[in-house]
Design a protein around this motif. Structure first.
Motif, short mmCIF file in Angstrom:
data_model
loop_
_atom_site.label_atom_id
_atom_site.label_comp_id
_atom_site.label_asym_id
_atom_site.label_seq_id
_atom_site.Cartn_x
_atom_site.Cartn_y
_atom_site.Cartn_z
N SER A 26 0.83 -1.21 0.00
CA SER A 26 0.00 0.00 0.00
C SER A 26 0.86 1.26 0.00
N GLY A 27 2.05 1.19 0.63
CA GLY A 27 2.96 2.33 0.61
C GLY A 27 3.48 2.61 -0.78
N LEU A 28 3.81 1.57 -1.52
CA LEU A 28 4.25 1.75 -2.91
C LEU A 28 3.14 2.37 -3.75
N MET A 29 1.92 1.90 -3.53
CA MET A 29 0.78 2.44 -4.28
C MET A 29 0.56 3.92 -3.94
N LEU A 30 0.72 4.26 -2.66
CA LEU A 30 0.52 5.63 -2.22
C LEU A 30 1.58 6.55 -2.82
N GLU A 31 2.81 6.08 -2.81
CA GLU A 31 3.91 6.89 -3.35
C GLU A 31 3.75 7.13 -4.84
N ALA A 32 3.24 6.10 -5.55
CA ALA A 32 3.10 6.23 -7.01
C ALA A 32 1.81 6.92 -7.41
N GLY A 33 0.91 7.20 -6.44
CA GLY A 33 -0.35 7.85 -6.75
C GLY A 33 -1.28 6.99 -7.59
N VAL A 34 -1.28 5.68 -7.33
CA VAL A 34 -2.07 4.74 -8.12
C VAL A 34 -3.56 4.89 -7.78
N ASN A 35 -4.41 4.87 -8.80
CA ASN A 35 -5.84 4.96 -8.52
C ASN A 35 -6.36 3.63 -7.99
N PRO A 50 6.35 6.97 4.73
CA PRO A 50 6.16 6.55 6.13
C PRO A 50 5.46 5.21 6.27
N ALA A 51 4.50 4.90 5.39
CA ALA A 51 3.78 3.63 5.49
C ALA A 51 4.71 2.45 5.31
N ILE A 52 5.68 2.59 4.39
CA ILE A 52 6.63 1.50 4.16
C ILE A 52 7.59 1.37 5.32
N ARG A 53 8.09 2.48 5.82
CA ARG A 53 9.04 2.44 6.92
C ARG A 53 8.38 1.88 8.19
N GLU A 54 7.12 2.26 8.43
CA GLU A 54 6.41 1.72 9.59
C GLU A 54 6.21 0.22 9.44
N ALA A 55 5.84 -0.22 8.24
CA ALA A 55 5.64 -1.65 8.01
C ALA A 55 6.92 -2.43 8.27
#
Length: 383
Positions: free
Chosen positions: A166-175, A234-239
């Protein structure tokens, strides 16, 4: 009236269980539930039928539901799993409970899928009310011990975290549409579908390469340092940090050697939000243990609570165990006087013995033959 050919069959995906199969399944379940109780998990049971409004939040699973209408026209479903029904139970009858709650179950679930079994037995646990990594480690360690306690060898558990994807998706702005498709093919480990979906996604080249690596990115704690270099999200680092803590706790539980990190794990139910894990045994190409953290689910029922848990697909494990010969009664009681045969049978049953009572007049040779064929230890003639 003679049954038609269809009347002699069972619905696709269902199965009959013979006495020896039931004996194995009940023995395994008894052993696992005893272990759960040692870890302070209390057994609960929810109805086989639930209103669709209960399980409906998991929209992705809608086509997997067996649906019916009640007399008032409301839609009912056979439960496809126990996590959501137990969330309903906790949010209603157990609403004032002392958290964290440790609950366990053993029950049949039903999924209208294309796989071999559509009705199968599950045993599992739900730990409700703690967001600590120690809670995740506890349920993973318990799952490992449950499988180990069955005497299975060469089993393996894989541990991942939804936050990395989900962090990768958030960073890439995926719909949401592309994200849902990517999540689906990754969860199914459909490598051809992953390749096709990623290449057609229009995502940045770097993100595409990371997504293609995810299904193959597994190992020990050392892989977490590499993931930290992927992004400042942050989502990736927290994970990553949560996974690191859980993995360290697993060492304290003494089970880490049976658990590998696998960043390609994505659970099939949409409510999973954090650490997720799967357990495998040789010869089975699908996980026999599935679990993870689902911190958002209880908010749907009006009492936000963090939670984690797992389910063991017990029915699918039956083929891993030899079927024992069915043990017959302790004594076959027969004779010419039915009244005396009944009395003696009842007296022996009162002593705790398993008694098979002859339902007609038998000769000694015939009684001995029946006892041998039915594996009955002793015959008793009442004159």
């Amino acid at each position: 009236m003679l049954r038609t050919n269809l009347g002699l069959r069972i619905p696709k995906g269902m199965r009959d269980l013979l006495p020896e199969e039931i004996a194995v399944q009940e023995g395994l379940e008894k052993k696992i539930l005893a272990l759960f109780r040692q870890w302070s998990y209390e057994k609960v049971l929810t109805p086989t039928l639930e209103y669709s409004a209960c399980v409906q939040p998991d929209i992705e699973q809608d086509d997997l539901l067996y649906k019916f209408f009640d007399r008032e026209g409301r839609i009912l479903t056979l439960r496809p799993e126990l996590t959501i029904p137990i969330a309903r139970l906790v949010s209603t009858r157990m609403r004032g409970g002392e958290f964290p709650l440790r609950l366990c179950y053993g029950a049949d679930v039903y999924r209208n899928t294309t796989v071999r079994h559509r009705e199968f037995r599950q045993v599992g646990v739900e730990l409700v009310g703690s967001d600590q990594e120690l809670a995740d480690a506890e349920v993973i360690a318990l799952a490992v011990e449950a499988i180990a306690g069955l005497g299975l060898e060469n089993y393996q558990f894989n541990l991942g975290h939804m936050g990395i994807f989900s962090g990768l998706m958030l960073e890439a702005g995926v719909n949401e549409g592309i994200q849902a498709k990517l999540e689906e093919v990754l969860a199914r480990k459909d490598m051809v579908g992953v390749e096709s979906c990623v290449r057609q996604s229009g995502l940045p080249e770097r993100v595409q390469e990371l997504l293609l690596r995810l299904p193959h990115f597994h190992g020990g704690e050392e892989i977490l340092d590499e993931v930290l270099g992927w992004s400042e999200q942050p989502a990736i680092r927290e994970a990553v940090e949560r996974l690191r803590k859980i993995y360290q706790y697993l060492e304290d539980f003494g089970v880490r050697e049976k658990v590998s990190l696998d960043l390609g794990i994505l659970r099939g139910f949409s409510y999973y939000t954090g650490a997720v894990f799967e357990g495998y045994v040789p010869g089975m190409g699908f996980p026999i243990v599935e679990g993870g953290r689902y911190d958002a689910l209880y908010a749907d029922f009006g009492i936000p609570q963090p939670a984690t848990g797992f389910a063991i697909h017990l029915g699918n494990l039956l083929e891993q165990f030899p079927l024992p010969a069915v043990q017959g009664a302790d004594v076959l009681v027969y004779g010419s006087d039915a009244k005396q045969v009944i009395r003696q049978s009842q007296a022996l049953r009162a002593q705790g013995k398993r008694i098979e009572m002859a339902l007609g007049t038998l000769g000694n040779d015939e009684a001995q033959k029946i006892a041998m064929n039915k594996n009955i230890a002793q015959v008793l003639c009442i004159d």
